[in-house]
Design an enzyme around this catalytic site. Structure first.
Site, mmCIF file in Angstrom:
data_model
loop_
_atom_site.group_PDB
_atom_site.id
_atom_site.type_symbol
_atom_site.label_atom_id
_atom_site.label_comp_id
_atom_site.label_asym_id
_atom_site.label_seq_id
_atom_site.Cartn_x
_atom_site.Cartn_y
_atom_site.Cartn_z
ATOM 1 N N HIS A 211 35.002 2.397 13.633
ATOM 2 C CA HIS A 211 34.437 3.731 13.412
ATOM 3 C C HIS A 211 35.140 4.499 12.293
ATOM 4 O O HIS A 211 34.782 5.631 12.009
ATOM 5 C CB HIS A 211 34.511 4.535 14.717
ATOM 6 C CG HIS A 211 33.970 3.785 15.890
ATOM 7 N ND1 HIS A 211 32.643 3.477 16.015
ATOM 8 C CD2 HIS A 211 34.592 3.250 16.982
ATOM 9 C CE1 HIS A 211 32.447 2.792 17.146
ATOM 10 N NE2 HIS A 211 33.612 2.637 17.743
ATOM 11 N N ILE A 226 30.632 2.817 11.699
ATOM 12 C CA ILE A 226 29.503 3.332 12.490
ATOM 13 C C ILE A 226 30.003 4.342 13.524
ATOM 14 O O ILE A 226 31.188 4.413 13.821
ATOM 15 C CB ILE A 226 28.719 2.196 13.180
ATOM 16 C CG1 ILE A 226 29.602 1.423 14.176
ATOM 17 C CG2 ILE A 226 28.135 1.241 12.138
ATOM 18 C CD1 ILE A 226 28.827 0.415 15.031
ATOM 19 N N GLY A 229 29.161 4.775 20.153
ATOM 20 C CA GLY A 229 27.956 4.890 20.979
ATOM 21 C C GLY A 229 28.024 6.086 21.909
ATOM 22 O O GLY A 229 27.024 6.776 22.151
HETATM 23 C C1 LIG Z 1 33.311 1.561 24.981
HETATM 24 C C2 LIG Z 1 34.291 1.218 23.928
HETATM 25 C C3 LIG Z 1 33.797 0.479 22.704
HETATM 26 C C4 LIG Z 1 32.820 1.230 21.915
HETATM 27 C C5 LIG Z 1 32.162 0.634 20.885
HETATM 28 C C6 LIG Z 1 31.105 1.315 20.177
HETATM 29 O O1 LIG Z 1 30.898 2.490 20.284
HETATM 30 S S1 LIG Z 1 30.106 0.311 19.175
HETATM 31 C C7 LIG Z 1 28.858 1.408 18.560
HETATM 32 C C8 LIG Z 1 27.772 1.687 19.518
HETATM 33 N N1 LIG Z 1 26.965 0.532 19.858
HETATM 34 C C9 LIG Z 1 26.011 0.061 19.002
HETATM 35 O O2 LIG Z 1 25.862 0.541 17.899
HETATM 36 C C10 LIG Z 1 25.161 -1.100 19.502
HETATM 37 C C11 LIG Z 1 23.698 -0.858 19.224
HETATM 38 N N2 LIG Z 1 22.889 -1.957 19.747
HETATM 39 C C12 LIG Z 1 22.645 -3.097 19.036
HETATM 40 O O3 LIG Z 1 23.068 -3.239 17.894
HETATM 41 C C13 LIG Z 1 21.834 -4.191 19.696
HETATM 42 O O4 LIG Z 1 21.097 -3.641 20.763
HETATM 43 C C14 LIG Z 1 22.724 -5.346 20.268
HETATM 44 C C15 LIG Z 1 23.466 -6.028 19.098
HETATM 45 C C16 LIG Z 1 23.734 -4.802 21.285
HETATM 46 C C17 LIG Z 1 21.824 -6.372 20.973
HETATM 47 O O5 LIG Z 1 20.798 -6.739 20.098
HETATM 48 P P1 LIG Z 1 20.275 -8.230 20.022
HETATM 49 O O6 LIG Z 1 19.131 -8.231 19.096
HETATM 50 O O7 LIG Z 1 21.427 -9.150 19.729
HETATM 51 O O8 LIG Z 1 19.876 -8.475 21.546
HETATM 52 P P2 LIG Z 1 18.501 -9.092 22.085
HETATM 53 O O9 LIG Z 1 17.436 -8.040 22.043
HETATM 54 O O10 LIG Z 1 18.247 -10.398 21.421
HETATM 55 O O11 LIG Z 1 18.879 -9.327 23.616
HETATM 56 C C18 LIG Z 1 19.815 -10.310 24.008
HETATM 57 C C19 LIG Z 1 20.163 -10.066 25.462
HETATM 58 O O12 LIG Z 1 21.067 -8.958 25.563
HETATM 59 C C20 LIG Z 1 20.474 -7.899 26.318
HETATM 60 N N3 LIG Z 1 20.717 -6.659 25.582
HETATM 61 C C21 LIG Z 1 20.156 -6.283 24.419
HETATM 62 N N4 LIG Z 1 20.646 -5.099 24.022
HETATM 63 C C22 LIG Z 1 21.524 -4.723 24.975
HETATM 64 C C23 LIG Z 1 22.330 -3.580 25.127
HETATM 65 N N5 LIG Z 1 22.330 -2.581 24.245
HETATM 66 N N6 LIG Z 1 23.109 -3.500 26.215
HETATM 67 C C24 LIG Z 1 23.104 -4.473 27.134
HETATM 68 N N7 LIG Z 1 22.357 -5.595 27.026
HETATM 69 C C25 LIG Z 1 21.575 -5.704 25.955
HETATM 70 C C26 LIG Z 1 18.984 -8.203 26.405
HETATM 71 O O13 LIG Z 1 18.455 -7.698 27.603
HETATM 72 C C27 LIG Z 1 18.959 -9.701 26.325
HETATM 73 O O14 LIG Z 1 19.162 -10.289 27.588
HETATM 74 P P3 LIG Z 1 17.937 -11.056 28.312
HETATM 75 O O15 LIG Z 1 16.852 -10.028 28.435
HETATM 76 O O16 LIG Z 1 17.608 -12.160 27.362
HETATM 77 O O17 LIG Z 1 18.510 -11.513 29.594
#
Ligand SMILES: CCC/C=C/C(=O)SCCNC(=O)CCNC(=O)[C@H](O)C(C)(C)COP(=O)([O-])OP(=O)([O-])OC[C@H]1O[C@@H](n2cnc3c(N)ncnc32)[C@H](O)[C@@H]1OP(=O)([O-])[O-]
Length: 307
Positions: A211, A226, A229
């Site tokens: 971040h 970024i 979240g």
């Molecule tokens: C806390 C301390 C750390 C903090 C860090 C931050 O702030 S980082 C900054 C803040 N965070 C961000 O910026 C992250 C923003 N999010 C992203 O970039 C994308 O959503 C991703 C990369 C997390 C997943 O994308 P993708 O295209 O690779 O995924 P897909 O659609 O191909 O699905 C694959 C499987 O995973 C499942 N699943 C999918 N999404 C989620 C989810 N959110 N959540 C849970 N599960 C999820 C989906 O159901 C599926 O399972 P199924 O159904 O097959 O059993």
């Protein structure tokens, strides 16, 4: 295909983590509110000044319900979980579920108990779920609970049988299965994040260089650092409190959110809200890229007096 993932599921799910104390005061509560954009465009804002200043002789700073997420941050140390080896640069926050049982104190010492409540092999990724229950230092009555989902890119493939490994030891995040209605939203709130948003927000306790460090962000696959979240979630819930709760943060009972796509600091967030009984369904879009980045539900404990 050879399993090269270094996650050992038996070790991970049987891990018993220690309780940790988290002490904070009104300065932390205020810094958090500024970090999620309170009073960012109007220092006289009559709905938000209470989060950052003792307005009109008010005795305590008002605590936003999403401050509960800050309790959990300090108590989580994934490195201490045995059997959990992954590339930290590829970690993303996937989901957050929060239940509030009592108004959050403006200062004090919180005892956090963390448990591994889920681990899933998604092939291209591993999903780790942690639950943090927060108590007053010498009380056995919980104040709030956070359940967070960490999405570990590249860490899947650890299943030892053809059926993908999946472990959950809680019933469900009641309101995570969200499909936003096709109807026109009840309310819409647009707000710009600041280019420095993540640099301010990180001072509330999440110092992940993703971040703040351009080189680290590049290695993680992003063109620049970024937004956290939980910062995006904080903007969304603050918008709901403004538009639906009449500015009263105490009527928020539970919050869920799935982070769908990253947000870059400086982008404009549009929060759309639909009211159904005591549930507010919401989604957040980034205006500049026309992308939905977050969706979820906020449950209220009573109707807002202003509706
Ligand atoms: C806390 C301390 C750390 C903090 C860090 C931050 O702030 S980082 C900054 C803040 N965070 C961000 O910026 C992250 C923003 N999010 C992203 O970039 C994308 O959503 C991703 C990369 C997390 C997943 O994308 P993708 O295209 O690779 O995924 P897909 O659609 O191909 O699905 C694959 C499987 O995973 C499942 N699943 C999918 N999404 C989620 C989810 N959110 N959540 C849970 N599960 C999820 C989906 O159901 C599926 O399972 P199924 O159904 O097959 O059993």
């Amino acid at each position: 295909m050879e399993n090269t993932s270094l996650i050992n599921p038996e070790l991970v799910v049987n891990h018993k983590s220690q309780q940790r104390l988290f002490t904070y005061d009104e300065r932390d509560v205020t810094l958090y509110a500024l970090g999620i954009g309170a009073c960012a465009t109007n220092a006289l804002d009559d709905k938000e000044l209470k989060y950052v200043y003792h307005e009109d002789g008010q005795k305590f700073i008002k605590v936003l319900p999403t401050f509960a997420t800050i309790y959990s941050l300090g108590s989580i140390n994934i490195d201490e979980i045995p059997g959990m080896s992954f590339d930290p640069r590829l970690l993303l926050h996937g989901q957050q579920f929060i239940e509030i049982y009592k108004p959050l104190p403006t200062h004090g010492c919180i005892r956090n108990k963390t448990t591994v409540v889920g681990l899933h092999d998604k092939g291209k990724a591993a999903i780790l779920e942690l639950e943090v229950v927060s108590y007053g230092e010498s009380s056995d009555e919980p104040i709030c609970m956070n359940r967070l989902t960490l999405y570990l890119r590249g860490a899947g493939g650890f299943s030892k049988s053809p059926r993908p490994y999946s472990y959950t030891n809680y019933r469900s995040n009641r309101n995570l299965a969200f499909k936003h209605p096709k109807t026109h939203p009840f309310a819409v709130y647009e707000e710009c994040t600041q280019p420095s948003q993540a640099l301010v927000y990180r001072l509330s306790g999440d110092y992940n260089p993703l971040h703040s460090d351009p080189t680290f962000a590049g290695m993680a696959g992003f063109s620049r650092p970024i937004l956290h979240g939980l910062c995006t979630l904080g903007f969304a819930v603050r918008a709901i409190i403004r538009c639906i709760c009449g500015g009263d943060p105490d009527i928020v009972k539970s919050i869920s959110g799935r982070l769908l796509l990253h947000v870059y600091p400086g982008e404009t967030l549009i929060t759309e809200m639909w009211l159904e009984g005591l549930s507010v369904m919401y989604q957040v879009k980034v205006k500049e890229r026309s992308k939905t980045v977050l969706s979820g539900v906020v449950d209220l404990n009573r109707p807002a007096s202003t509706l």
